[in-house]
Design a protein around this motif. Structure first.
Motif, PDB file in Angstrom:
ATOM      1  N   ASP A 206      40.208 -47.736 -21.829  1.00  0.00           N
ATOM      2  CA  ASP A 206      39.666 -47.592 -23.180  1.00  0.00           C
ATOM      3  C   ASP A 206      40.177 -48.697 -24.101  1.00  0.00           C
ATOM      4  OD1 ASP A 206      38.314 -45.355 -22.346  1.00  0.00           O
ATOM      5  OD2 ASP A 206      39.683 -43.913 -23.298  1.00  0.00           O
ATOM      6  N   LEU A 207      41.459 -49.047 -23.964  1.00  0.00           N
ATOM      7  CA  LEU A 207      42.023 -50.111 -24.791  1.00  0.00           C
ATOM      8  C   LEU A 207      41.355 -51.444 -24.467  1.00  0.00           C
ATOM      9  CD1 LEU A 207      43.958 -51.241 -26.852  1.00  0.00           C
ATOM     10  CD2 LEU A 207      45.732 -51.353 -25.075  1.00  0.00           C
ATOM     11  N   LYS A 208      41.165 -51.707 -23.195  1.00  0.00           N
ATOM     12  CA  LYS A 208      40.510 -52.957 -22.789  1.00  0.00           C
ATOM     13  C   LYS A 208      39.108 -53.046 -23.391  1.00  0.00           C
ATOM     14  CE  LYS A 208      39.577 -55.803 -18.705  1.00  0.00           C
ATOM     15  NZ  LYS A 208      39.750 -55.903 -17.230  1.00  0.00           N
ATOM     16  N   ALA A 209      38.387 -51.947 -23.369  1.00  0.00           N
ATOM     17  CA  ALA A 209      37.032 -51.918 -23.930  1.00  0.00           C
ATOM     18  C   ALA A 209      37.059 -52.111 -25.445  1.00  0.00           C
ATOM     19  CB  ALA A 209      36.339 -50.605 -23.572  1.00  0.00           C
ATOM     20  N   ALA A 210      38.037 -51.484 -26.095  1.00  0.00           N
ATOM     21  CA  ALA A 210      38.143 -51.600 -27.553  1.00  0.00           C
ATOM     22  C   ALA A 210      38.462 -53.037 -27.958  1.00  0.00           C
ATOM     23  CB  ALA A 210      39.220 -50.649 -28.069  1.00  0.00           C
ATOM     24  N   ILE A 211      39.336 -53.688 -27.195  1.00  0.00           N
ATOM     25  CA  ILE A 211      39.684 -55.087 -27.471  1.00  0.00           C
ATOM     26  C   ILE A 211      38.460 -55.981 -27.301  1.00  0.00           C
ATOM     27  CG2 ILE A 211      41.050 -57.047 -26.645  1.00  0.00           C
ATOM     28  CD1 ILE A 211      43.204 -54.942 -25.818  1.00  0.00           C
ATOM     29  N   PHE A 236      58.124 -61.127 -23.428  1.00  0.00           N
ATOM     30  CA  PHE A 236      59.411 -60.478 -23.187  1.00  0.00           C
ATOM     31  C   PHE A 236      59.350 -58.960 -23.292  1.00  0.00           C
ATOM     32  CE2 PHE A 236      60.556 -64.780 -24.494  1.00  0.00           C
ATOM     33  CZ  PHE A 236      61.492 -65.115 -23.528  1.00  0.00           C
ATOM     34  N   PHE A 237      58.223 -58.419 -23.745  1.00  0.00           N
ATOM     35  CA  PHE A 237      58.105 -56.981 -23.985  1.00  0.00           C
ATOM     36  C   PHE A 237      57.103 -56.376 -23.011  1.00  0.00           C
ATOM     37  CE2 PHE A 237      59.671 -58.832 -27.837  1.00  0.00           C
ATOM     38  CZ  PHE A 237      60.530 -57.891 -28.371  1.00  0.00           C
ATOM     39  N   ALA A 238      57.523 -55.388 -22.248  1.00  0.00           N
ATOM     40  CA  ALA A 238      56.677 -54.832 -21.183  1.00  0.00           C
ATOM     41  C   ALA A 238      55.341 -54.334 -21.712  1.00  0.00           C
ATOM     42  CB  ALA A 238      57.415 -53.692 -20.478  1.00  0.00           C
ATOM     43  N   ASP A 239      55.359 -53.652 -22.842  1.00  0.00           N
ATOM     44  CA  ASP A 239      54.111 -53.117 -23.368  1.00  0.00           C
ATOM     45  C   ASP A 239      53.223 -54.215 -23.942  1.00  0.00           C
ATOM     46  OD1 ASP A 239      55.960 -53.535 -25.418  1.00  0.00           O
ATOM     47  OD2 ASP A 239      55.355 -51.769 -26.571  1.00  0.00           O
ATOM     48  N   LEU A 240      53.807 -55.121 -24.720  1.00  0.00           N
ATOM     49  CA  LEU A 240      53.010 -56.186 -25.336  1.00  0.00           C
ATOM     50  C   LEU A 240      52.429 -57.130 -24.288  1.00  0.00           C
ATOM     51  CD1 LEU A 240      55.154 -57.110 -28.470  1.00  0.00           C
ATOM     52  CD2 LEU A 240      53.347 -55.385 -28.235  1.00  0.00           C
ATOM     53  N   ALA A 241      53.214 -57.417 -23.258  1.00  0.00           N
ATOM     54  CA  ALA A 241      52.707 -58.262 -22.174  1.00  0.00           C
ATOM     55  C   ALA A 241      51.511 -57.590 -21.499  1.00  0.00           C
ATOM     56  CB  ALA A 241      53.805 -58.533 -21.146  1.00  0.00           C
ATOM     57  N   TYR A 242      51.579 -56.277 -21.360  1.00  0.00           N
ATOM     58  CA  TYR A 242      50.473 -55.538 -20.750  1.00  0.00           C
ATOM     59  C   TYR A 242      49.242 -55.545 -21.647  1.00  0.00           C
ATOM     60  CZ  TYR A 242      47.990 -51.681 -18.478  1.00  0.00           C
ATOM     61  OH  TYR A 242      47.056 -50.904 -17.847  1.00  0.00           O
ATOM     62  N   TYR A 243      49.449 -55.323 -22.939  1.00  0.00           N
ATOM     63  CA  TYR A 243      48.319 -55.343 -23.867  1.00  0.00           C
ATOM     64  C   TYR A 243      47.659 -56.724 -23.873  1.00  0.00           C
ATOM     65  CZ  TYR A 243      50.741 -51.196 -25.674  1.00  0.00           C
ATOM     66  OH  TYR A 243      51.372 -49.984 -25.802  1.00  0.00           O
ATOM     67  N   ARG A 244      48.476 -57.739 -23.777  1.00  0.00           N
ATOM     68  CA  ARG A 244      47.917 -59.094 -23.734  1.00  0.00           C
ATOM     69  C   ARG A 244      47.116 -59.296 -22.449  1.00  0.00           C
ATOM     70  NH1 ARG A 244      51.788 -64.295 -24.291  1.00  0.00           N
ATOM     71  NH2 ARG A 244      52.369 -63.570 -22.219  1.00  0.00           N
ATOM     72  N   ASP A 245      47.613 -58.741 -21.334  1.00  0.00           N
ATOM     73  CA  ASP A 245      46.852 -58.801 -20.083  1.00  0.00           C
ATOM     74  C   ASP A 245      45.495 -58.113 -20.223  1.00  0.00           C
ATOM     75  OD1 ASP A 245      48.859 -60.188 -18.838  1.00  0.00           O
ATOM     76  OD2 ASP A 245      49.545 -58.524 -17.569  1.00  0.00           O
ATOM     77  N   LEU A 246      45.441 -57.092 -21.060  1.00  0.00           N
ATOM     78  CA  LEU A 246      44.195 -56.360 -21.278  1.00  0.00           C
ATOM     79  C   LEU A 246      43.274 -57.087 -22.262  1.00  0.00           C
ATOM     80  CD1 LEU A 246      45.508 -52.671 -21.433  1.00  0.00           C
ATOM     81  CD2 LEU A 246      44.360 -53.808 -19.524  1.00  0.00           C
ATOM     82  N   GLY A 247      43.757 -58.189 -22.823  1.00  0.00           N
ATOM     83  CA  GLY A 247      42.909 -59.011 -23.672  1.00  0.00           C
ATOM     84  C   GLY A 247      43.300 -59.095 -25.126  1.00  0.00           C
ATOM     85  N   LEU A 248      44.345 -58.384 -25.548  1.00  0.00           N
ATOM     86  CA  LEU A 248      44.734 -58.387 -26.954  1.00  0.00           C
ATOM     87  C   LEU A 248      45.356 -59.732 -27.324  1.00  0.00           C
ATOM     88  CD1 LEU A 248      44.710 -56.413 -29.361  1.00  0.00           C
ATOM     89  CD2 LEU A 248      47.090 -55.852 -28.805  1.00  0.00           C
ATOM     90  N   ASP A 249      44.863 -60.320 -28.406  1.00  0.00           N
ATOM     91  CA  ASP A 249      45.363 -61.614 -28.878  1.00  0.00           C
ATOM     92  C   ASP A 249      46.566 -61.373 -29.781  1.00  0.00           C
ATOM     93  OD1 ASP A 249      45.799 -64.183 -29.735  1.00  0.00           O
ATOM     94  OD2 ASP A 249      43.908 -64.382 -30.833  1.00  0.00           O
ATOM     95  N   ILE A 250      47.753 -61.482 -29.198  1.00  0.00           N
ATOM     96  CA  ILE A 250      48.992 -61.239 -29.928  1.00  0.00           C
ATOM     97  C   ILE A 250      49.636 -62.576 -30.272  1.00  0.00           C
ATOM     98  CG2 ILE A 250      51.253 -60.127 -29.900  1.00  0.00           C
ATOM     99  CD1 ILE A 250      50.207 -58.200 -27.804  1.00  0.00           C
ATOM    100  N   VAL A 251      49.971 -62.755 -31.539  1.00  0.00           N
ATOM    101  CA  VAL A 251      50.652 -63.965 -31.981  1.00  0.00           C
ATOM    102  C   VAL A 251      51.956 -64.112 -31.217  1.00  0.00           C
ATOM    103  CG1 VAL A 251      51.824 -65.071 -33.925  1.00  0.00           C
ATOM    104  CG2 VAL A 251      49.634 -63.905 -34.274  1.00  0.00           C
ATOM    105  N   ASN A 252      52.233 -65.322 -30.744  1.00  0.00           N
ATOM    106  CA  ASN A 252      53.462 -65.590 -29.997  1.00  0.00           C
ATOM    107  C   ASN A 252      54.437 -66.342 -30.889  1.00  0.00           C
ATOM    108  OD1 ASN A 252      55.250 -65.642 -27.891  1.00  0.00           O
ATOM    109  ND2 ASN A 252      54.288 -67.361 -26.838  1.00  0.00           N
ATOM    110  N   GLY A 253      55.572 -65.737 -31.176  1.00  0.00           N
ATOM    111  CA  GLY A 253      56.586 -66.391 -31.991  1.00  0.00           C
ATOM    112  C   GLY A 253      57.117 -67.649 -31.326  1.00  0.00           C
ATOM    113  N   GLY A 254      57.651 -68.565 -32.119  1.00  0.00           N
ATOM    114  CA  GLY A 254      58.198 -69.809 -31.602  1.00  0.00           C
ATOM    115  C   GLY A 254      59.708 -69.765 -31.500  1.00  0.00           C
ATOM    116  N   VAL A 331      43.698 -47.683 -33.217  1.00  0.00           N
ATOM    117  CA  VAL A 331      44.012 -48.700 -34.220  1.00  0.00           C
ATOM    118  C   VAL A 331      43.096 -49.915 -34.050  1.00  0.00           C
ATOM    119  CG1 VAL A 331      45.758 -50.370 -34.955  1.00  0.00           C
ATOM    120  CG2 VAL A 331      46.405 -47.982 -34.559  1.00  0.00           C
ATOM    121  N   VAL A 332      42.953 -50.364 -32.816  1.00  0.00           N
ATOM    122  CA  VAL A 332      42.090 -51.513 -32.538  1.00  0.00           C
ATOM    123  C   VAL A 332      40.639 -51.210 -32.917  1.00  0.00           C
ATOM    124  CG1 VAL A 332      41.134 -52.979 -30.693  1.00  0.00           C
ATOM    125  CG2 VAL A 332      43.596 -52.484 -30.754  1.00  0.00           C
TER     126      VAL A 332
END
Length: 341
Positions: A206-211, A236-254, A331-332
């Motif tokens: 469902d998250l992948k579809a929403a993204i 570095f974060f297990a959940d955020l890395a997974y969400y990004r794999d599902l297609g979520l465009d997460i800003v990457n800090g420098g 939320v998405v």
């Protein structure tokens, strides 16, 4: 294919623990099926190889386990009930911390209620035969709570098993905790766990579809304190890395540090975003406290009320993780994509 099969990954966290700045990619030993012994009900020798590649051997399967709170919560729903727990469990008003999951805090001994709180006396009194904590970096000593000289002291009482939360995606961490739970006599086929896995799979789909339905959505994930804003680095974060794999465009800090880029509040607008996820733990600033910071209040996403909760403490079993993903999906679905410049 199930998200628990062959998950590649990166991942996770480290706010306020000084996880160190080693950013090199390290291949961690992730064996656990063939070498780990002692099936449920077994009374023979027990072995488990942790994510440092270190093998722990016991004459019998451990029954008196002491665990970091997130580790204890991951094991709890499989029926593995630690006798002692350390790390943040209760809030100042006596409520349960997010990372405590379904643990019955009245049924376990608290060895310490913070990252820098660990009582050797209480620990020894539990007569532990195994200690479990998270591995937060590339070095074998990068452990939740058991840092510096505390780790060797604990090791003298009972062996430590470390489960990696460093640059691995959420399904892989969940898979490893399931392997450990089964090795400790837990049930991976209970109705609770089966439903949790079904819910996790559906929530992920469902998250992948929403993204996919929100092209261009840019997400910023942050933690904070009175002095700084901490921009997450999703790898570095297990959940955020997974969400990004599902297609979520997460800003990457420098910057060169692991986990977060540290910004002064004057720099709060460095990364434009449509949606901001803020650390919901009690250790970070609340939404109300953030609103009092002028540079934060002026951010376009804040003005548009495009804010939602996030915790740097992912839940490492499907029962606990599925509701988190379900909330993010909503939320998405409700987010605007026209906020970021």
């Amino acid at each position: 294919m199930s998200v628990f099969q062959g998950a590649a990954g990166l991942s996770r966290r480290g706010f306020l623990i000084g996880a160190g700045g080693l950013a090199a990619t390290v291949v961690l030993t992730a064996c656990g099926s063939s070498d780990d012994k002692a099936a449920p009900g077994s009374s023979g020798p027990w072995e488990f190889t942790d994510d440092r590649g270190q093998k722990t051997s016991r004459d019998q399967r451990p029954t008196r386990v002491v665990a970091y709170v997130s580790s204890a919560a991951a094991l709890w729903d499989y029926g593995v009930r630690p006798v002692g727990v350390f790390g943040p469990q209760k809030t100042a008003d006596g409520g349960k911390e997010i990372q405590a999951g379904n643990i019955d805090l009245n049924a376990v001994t608290s060895i310490g209620n913070a990252w820098d709180d660990f009582s050797m006396e209480k620990f020894a009194a539990t007569k532990p035969d195994l200690v479990i904590t998270g591995l937060t970096g590339a070095k074998p000593t990068d452990l939740w709570v058991l840092k510096d000289d505390l780790g060797p002291k604990v090791q003298q009482v009972a062996p430590i098993v470390a489960m990696s939360e460093y640059k691995v995606t959420l399904p892989k961490v969940i898979e490893r905790y399931e392997q450990l739970a089964v090795a400790l006599g837990g049930d991976a086929n209970s109705d609770v766990i089966k439903k949790g896995k079904d819910d996790f799979q559906k929530a992920s789909d469902d998250l992948k579809a929403a993204i996919k339905a929100k092209p261009g959505l840019k997400v910023l994930v942050v933690s904070s304190d009175k002095d700084n804003l901490y921009v997450c680095k999703p790898e570095f974060f297990a959940d955020l890395a997974y969400y990004r794999d599902l297609g979520l465009d997460i800003v990457n800090g420098g910057g060169s540090d692991d986990y977060f880029e540290t910004l002064s509040w004057e720099q709060a607008g460095k990364y434009p975003a449509d949606l901001i996820l803020t650390d919901s733990r009690t250790y970070a600033l609340s939404r109300q406290q953030l609103a009092a910071i002028p540079t934060w209040a002026q951010l376009p996403a804040v003005k548009a009320n495009q804010l939602a909760d996030w915790s740097t403490e992912p839940r490492f079993n499907p029962v606990l993780a599925a509701p988190v993903i379900q909330k993010l999906t909503e939320v998405v679905k409700g987010a605007r994509t026209d906020i970021a410049a």
